[in-house]
Design a protein around this motif. Structure first.
Motif, PDB file in Angstrom:
ATOM      1  N   ASP A 169      45.981  42.917  43.450  1.00  0.00           N
ATOM      2  CA  ASP A 169      44.632  42.651  42.957  1.00  0.00           C
ATOM      3  C   ASP A 169      44.677  42.019  41.564  1.00  0.00           C
ATOM      4  O   ASP A 169      44.100  40.961  41.308  1.00  0.00           O
ATOM      5  N   ASP A 175      43.800  38.167  40.656  1.00  0.00           N
ATOM      6  CA  ASP A 175      42.690  37.883  39.747  1.00  0.00           C
ATOM      7  C   ASP A 175      43.142  37.073  38.536  1.00  0.00           C
ATOM      8  O   ASP A 175      42.467  36.131  38.122  1.00  0.00           O
ATOM      9  N   LYS A 183      41.294  33.881  39.563  1.00  0.00           N
ATOM     10  CA  LYS A 183      39.990  33.847  38.916  1.00  0.00           C
ATOM     11  C   LYS A 183      40.067  33.287  37.503  1.00  0.00           C
ATOM     12  O   LYS A 183      39.300  32.426  37.115  1.00  0.00           O
ATOM     13  N   GLU A 239      37.241  34.943  43.869  1.00  0.00           N
ATOM     14  CA  GLU A 239      38.035  36.016  44.454  1.00  0.00           C
ATOM     15  C   GLU A 239      38.139  35.744  45.956  1.00  0.00           C
ATOM     16  O   GLU A 239      37.236  35.161  46.553  1.00  0.00           O
ATOM     17  N   THR A 283      46.000  36.247  47.865  1.00  0.00           N
ATOM     18  CA  THR A 283      44.775  36.837  48.395  1.00  0.00           C
ATOM     19  C   THR A 283      45.017  37.725  49.615  1.00  0.00           C
ATOM     20  O   THR A 283      44.372  38.762  49.795  1.00  0.00           O
ATOM     21  N   ASP A 294      46.310  40.923  48.395  1.00  0.00           N
ATOM     22  CA  ASP A 294      45.207  41.699  47.835  1.00  0.00           C
ATOM     23  C   ASP A 294      44.466  42.451  48.938  1.00  0.00           C
ATOM     24  O   ASP A 294      44.179  43.656  48.822  1.00  0.00           O
ATOM     25  N   VAL A 354      35.708  41.570  32.513  1.00  0.00           N
ATOM     26  CA  VAL A 354      36.805  41.406  33.474  1.00  0.00           C
ATOM     27  C   VAL A 354      38.071  42.070  32.936  1.00  0.00           C
ATOM     28  O   VAL A 354      38.827  42.697  33.687  1.00  0.00           O
ATOM     29  N   THR A 403      40.157  44.957  34.839  1.00  0.00           N
ATOM     30  CA  THR A 403      41.576  44.838  35.167  1.00  0.00           C
ATOM     31  C   THR A 403      42.357  46.033  34.637  1.00  0.00           C
ATOM     32  O   THR A 403      43.259  46.549  35.308  1.00  0.00           O
ATOM     33  N   ASP A 441      41.675  48.982  36.895  1.00  0.00           N
ATOM     34  CA  ASP A 441      42.203  48.967  38.254  1.00  0.00           C
ATOM     35  C   ASP A 441      43.313  49.983  38.495  1.00  0.00           C
ATOM     36  O   ASP A 441      43.194  50.821  39.392  1.00  0.00           O
TER      37      ASP A 441
END
Lengths: 824, 824
Positions: A204, A208, A212, A219, A227, A230, A665, A669, A672
């Motif tokens: 993830d 990102d 991103k 995403e 991806t 993820d 963001v 992160t 997470d």
């Protein structure tokens, strides 16, 4: 009435049958077009690849640990004290491990099917999408709960039969062997949670950071090489990992209650005195049925209905039914008055303890929701602090996380005191069991989140129309909140369960106190408190390291494979999957080893009391770190999500891509690994260390200490005479001879027992003299001897060696005689 | 030989005299040009304004608390147990508070003088700049240690005289009243540390966010309206706050050792049995002299010499001299064999305990340095993780901080066990005292950092040539590391001190265990563990909030005052100073109240054992959070600083203003409140709560509990007979009559005492019967009675009421007789 014992595995089977039906229904749903199926195929393959890799490593561990357990089962005596174990504990361990892995596997399989089918359903309506994703979650929930109840109930019956010839030790040995099942389950849970957590967050964060932030693509864009990894992560971490986790929690909670239940004298019941042991299994078994009923409430009318309300309704419904049913079950099963370790309570009080547990669980959920939900003060404060940059966003999130510990801890403390007040240590354990009874429902709600998340990912990658993504996003947002509340629930039950395991440990280890005022116990407390810190650090660091590897790989693919950004070339998804898989397997080893080995080292090197201090330290610090990290992570996540619809800061609106959003963001992160790796691992860490300690307890029991049964008797304020005599602190010491065991034997058995543990001739003779002419143990005789031999024979200050009230009157006067009357 | 007691305050005076000389020397140095003096004036005024505002609030608190203490001092009996206190405790409290504030004031005054003089000195050479700044630090160190020793030693002498007519209770009451001094010191320390910490970081973060990040002007630029507030912050937080903090720590450590020392039977010494009480004061007093000697080593040859080495040399030298001297002092003062709560040890073992303390302190410093120093693996890993953004930098720092708890905690645990092994609880306390003996030196090294930091700021603001700034930067960088190691030291000593206070609390509260296996004690442990989390959250949040206010104000000034950026208009510095001042005073209230009130609520509502659990929870969790936060903050700070000279990441060089550097600034900003507000407050929090508990202990002592003295005797394994008799658990209960007190009285005194506490006629008679014909207490008679009356008169299992060995032989056989011989 003993047939009720067969009801337990039957309830587990019912859960599994319903699960199979629901699973078949999910499989039958439309899986969408070829493109969607291909993407879903990648995800399913990646998830399977991870599970296989994980199982390979874990099977080595399980084999090794099982061998060790089998060996330990052959030791029948330590320091002259008998140990009630058997090599069969290793079988229980293996079954526990396999069941735990299976629970994760079931969840993951249905999730990787339900995800694409939810996407397809979302093309028609939100109602249908909820139905598919929630049914997927239900399969997982029923699978976990069904397997747990079937395993516990079935093995218990099997063990009762295997050890039937042990007489008085049958139940005791059965339960001790059953701890192997829980140990197996919890060990796998730890590795699955940590490994899966590292996997999902590495993928993830990595996806990102490059996708991103650097490449500026959304995403879940199909061009991002990470991806697929993820999306695989959602399945192996949030589904399989969580499934194994809650399987372990559920089993440990029930088992802890059973261990304490066996200490209760409930001979007045209709279940051969086993009602306190059967009660937690039965309540949790019926909880499966009530959870199934609860799922009926989870439905919405149209796209405008509130998904959250539907889920809440189902959740509260199943909890309410469980509480009401518990009242009748408790009143039916338990005798009216019970006693444990000298603490007396009624069956009604046991129900109150269950009620306390449910209330604690509910408060924990509500508080967690408050601290992590969008639109509430804590998340708003983080949004506010995002306006001044990354750093203030982080400071805001950390302080929200820390503050969020206050009410849960006060609730927990009050819950411990209240449930203890109602039904002693058994009350604390049954409170946790009551709280966990609706695990099937809890898990259905929890698991539906990552399914919806995946469905959204597939929608994005397949470039489906925006209303599809909107519907899956709606489900996903609700999933975030339910994930947070589920964690609150899990940590609360872990805390109560650990206390129950703790109590069981104390009894078996032959200590009657864990006195932190002793220097070495305090040292243990310090070291224990530190474990969650190093454990968290290793998890977080693993995510950071693996994410950096992922970033390098994604950057390399963008650089070396031309045409990715123009959709002309396909990224090498499998390379990213491999990086996450390898990293997570490698990095889960050290934290896992710390959790398993620390109690062994401390227990064998410093003894049970220091180990008790260690466990207390781990529990307190683990609960705090768990709440702190889970809530901080959840709050950061939703602060970031709030920017999608725009937020107002000091009168100005900010949206995605604004500076405050970038700061948010960063917080997300950081959060997470907090909320999906280290935070939720805390509750497994706590329980696993407690279970390991419980398993080794007989081997480290203190010299001249007591067996579990005695220990329990010794602890209470009102000690029975014939138990009292054995106390090492009392006036007389019977050495190795355990009168309270003889009490349950025939004269011959007692003689054999005395020989087997090496009693002296005098000791043996004294034991034998307790038997009447009919060869039965004469309790009155035993008590008489206690009166005459013990310091307590006279009132305080009057001890002139009088053996009877008459003698006493002569030497000490009337006051003493009165004391005789009141005391004996 | 009792004259040694007068040596203690004399040593304190010596420290203060040397301080005055050094202070005069600093004042005499060149204060630079008018511009520099003006800037320095702003800083000094701002600092003074804060102190005045703080004192105003604190004086209300002190008055209120003193009144409460005076009232408590008038209570002479709780639950029928006598309490040895006096209203004079409120005077001690006020003196402690005033001394603590004065210590901070001295430091701040000299620092605001030394800063500009260091800048001026840096125009000539690094050697001279070090001399001025370090002398400034020395003034602070000597001021704190001198005041502490003078206060403790002087008050102790005064109290011994005031309470001279209490006979046997003189020493006991004197020490109990002396706890007021420590309570006053620690209370002020908490507020000073928290208030100052919020002040300095709010200003620092606010100034950085707008100045460095938004406006792109360097740190300490004269155009930044918050720059003066930032520099004031260094003085009120890092100097005045830290001074009060270490004053409190130092006093608490010595006092805890004295409290435990009074329990030791050292009647064989030449100091009227008071050697264990005098020892910690004497060692710490001499530590001042050794610290002065140590300062002689702190000098360098030229601009290329290592400042760090010079400081290390001074530090190690003073520690080495202290250890060596301790050996001779211990061997001279203490009798060869000592005993406390049944734990026997020799005077040599006491020295070993001191050695353990010094080693623990040294390891803590080294480990802290490792985790926070530039160029070492932890800081390098954070730099590495800065390359992938803000989030990974934060993750890296958090995991470094958490990991850094491992070795310190293991060291601490080993230190607790080892010092206990050598000399019991007294060993743990004296280990902490040994560690703290060179506080003057430690503090000199600590305080020199912020002076150098300020000097750099003044150089920057006055636009002095770059070599000046380079020299001050050199000093500042070293200051960062010494600040971190100083915190490691402080937290280690706090942990050991708390354990000592803990032990003292247990004794006075009349409990003999804190059993975490009890539900309510465990609940206390949970709540205690939570306190450092909420405390940290409040501190961090306060910094975040105040920094945001500061940011708004600075932005406003840039917007509304034209010409600031072109040096044409002066910013309104005082407005920023006012914001920091107001915010810090306002925000320090709640955390302070939590620390002070929680033990009161828990103690009075749930009793001493639950309070003990609470204290253990606070201590463990506080130590962990303290180490975690201080080290994470230090590591982030130096990771950021590393970019100034450029760092290599994956083969590429990065400098200031690069993306990784920006990420590192985020980490530094998050770390600021960690390392300077919440982190260092943890050690005060721990100790303050312990001291509050100690002060209220007599009032919450358990029903039928014991007085301090008895409690101590009761705890040991080998209880003295005449103490043993009083135990509520033993065979006979003397009720309110305390034989161990009578033991030290004449027959008449004892009779009066028995009447005063309300003994029954029988009890009084029994007490009186212990006196011989000469009117003296006959210990042999007492012991004889114990033998005959107590359950312990015969060996275990042989209690047939025999009063003499002969009788015993008749009833029980030879084995019993042998037991008589060995037992009595």
């Amino acid at each position: 009435m003993m047939n009720v014992i067969y009801l337990v595995p039957a309830l587990g089977l019912i859960g599994l049958i319903v699960m199979a039906i629901k699973s078949a229904w999910v499989s039958k749903q439309d899986a969408g077009d070829k493109n969607m199926q291909e993407l879903a195929g990648y995800i399913a393959d990646g998830a399977m690849a991870f599970l296989k890799a994980e199982w390979k490593v874990l099977s080595i561990f399980v084999a090794f640990a099982a061998a060790l357990l089998a060996y330990s089962g052959t030791i029948h005596e330590v320091n002259g004290k008998p140990i009630h174990s058997s090599w069969i504990i290793s079988i229980a361990f293996i079954i526990g491990a396999v069941f735990s892995a299976t629970a994760g596997y079931i969840g993951m399989r249905v999730a990787t099917k339900a995800n694409v089918r939810t996407t397809q359903a979302a093309r028609t309506s939100l109602k249908q999408a909820l139905k598919v994703s929630f049914t997927g979650g239900t399969v997982m929930g029923l699978g976990v709960a069904g397997l747990a109840i079937l395993g516990l109930g079935g093995l218990f019956i099997v063990f009762l039969n295997i050890f039937a010839d042990l007489g008085v030790d049958t139940v005791k040995t059965s339960i001790e062997v059953l701890t192997g099942f829980s140990l197996g389950a919890e060990s796998i849970a730890l590795f699955a949670r940590v490994g899966g957590g590292i996997y999902t967050k590495a993928a993830d964060v990595g996806a990102d950071l490059v996708g991103k932030v650097e490449a500026g693509i959304p995403e879940d864009d199909v061009r991002n090489p990470a991806t697929i990894a993820d999306n695989v992560g959602d399945n192996v971490g949030d589904v399989a990992g969580m499934g194994a986790d809650l399987f372990g929690s559920y089993v440990a909670t029930i088992l802890a209650t059973m261990v304490l239940g066996q200490e209760i004298d409930a001979s007045g019941d209709q279940f051969g005195g086993m009602s306190p042991i059967l009660l937690p299994m039965l309540i949790c078994g019926l909880g499966i049925v009530f959870s199934i009923i609860g799922t009926w409430f989870v439905t919405i009318k149209d796209d405008k209905s509130s998904v959250q309300n539907a889920l809440n309704l189902g959740n509260w419904a199943s909890m309410a039914i469980t509480v009401v049913a518990s009242y009748f079950i408790v009143m039916w099963m338990l005798p009216e008055s019970l006693s444990m370790r000298g603490y007396n309570f009624t069956s009604l009080n046991v129900f109150y303890a269950i009620l306390v547990g449910t209330i604690v669980g509910a408060i924990m959920s509500i508080v967690t929701e408050y601290y992590t939900a969008m639109g509430k003060a804590p998340v708003l404060s983080i949004i506010q602090q995002s306006s001044t940059g990354h750093a203030t966003n982080i400071i805001g999130g950390l302080s929200v996380g820390m503050k969020s510990t206050v009410i849960p801890i006060l609730t927990l403390a009050a819950g411990i005191m209240a449930s203890y007040y109602f039904a002693g240590l058994y009350g604390v354990a049954i409170a946790a069991a009551g709280m966990m009874a609706t695990t099937a429902m809890q898990l259905a709600i929890d698991a539906f989140g990552p399914i919806a998340d995946n469905a959204g990912g597939i929608a994005e990658m397949s470039q489906l129309p925006p209303e599809v993504r909107e519907r899956t996003d709606n489900l996903d947002a609700v999933g975030n909140t339910t994930a947070a509340t589920g964690k609150g629930f899990a940590i609360a039950s872990a805390a109560l369960t650990s206390l129950a395991l703790f109590a069981a440990f104390v009894g078996i280890a032959g200590i009657d106190a864990i006195n932190i005022y002793k220097a070495n116990v305090l040292a243990g407390l310090f070291v224990g408190g530190m474990i969650p810190f190093i454990f968290s650090a290793l998890c977080i660091q693993a995510v950071g390291k693996a994410a950096m590897d992922m970033v390098q790989e994604v950057r390399r693919q963008f650089r070396e494979i031309p045409g990715i950004m123009e959709y002309k070339a396909k990224p090498e998804y499998e390379k990213c999957v491999a990086i996450s898989t390898k990293a997570s397997i490698r990095e889960m080893m050290l934290p896992g080893a710390i959790a398993l080995i620390t109690p062994l080292i401390v227990g064998f090197a410093f003894g049970p009391e220091v180990l008790g201090g260690l466990l207390a330290g781990v529990t307190v610090s683990g609960v705090l770190m768990g709440i702190f990290q889970s809530n901080a992570g959840g709050a950061w996540d939703n602060a970031k999500k709030s920017f999608e619809k725009g937020v107002m800061i000091n009168g100005e609106m900010f949206y995605k891509k604004s500076e405050p959003h970038k700061a948010s963001v960063t917080g997300d992160t950081v959060g997470d690994p907090f909320k999906d790796t280290s935070g939720p691992s805390m509750n497994i860490l706590i329980k696993l260390m407690s279970i390991v300690s419980l398993v080794i307890a007989p081997y480290i029991a203190v010299e001249g200490g007591m067996t579990s049964e005695q220990g329990m008797k010794m602890n209470g304020a009102q000690m029975e005479c014939c138990g009292d005599m054995m106390s090492t602190n009392s006036g007389m010491d019977m050495g190795k001879c355990d009168m309270s065991l003889c009490k349950t034997m025939s004269k011959e058995e007692c003689a054999a027992y005395c020989d087997s543990v090496g009693c002296s001739a005098e000791e043996k003779e004294m034991c034998q003299s307790m038997y009447g002419a009919d060869g039965k143990f004469d309790e009155a005789k035993c008590k008489e001897m206690c009166k005459t031999k013990m310091g307590s024979s006279c009132m305080e200050g009057c001890d002139k060696g009088c053996k009877t009230a008459e003698e006493c009157a002569k030497s000490c006067g009337d006051a003493c005689v009165k004391s005789h009357a009141t005391k004996m």
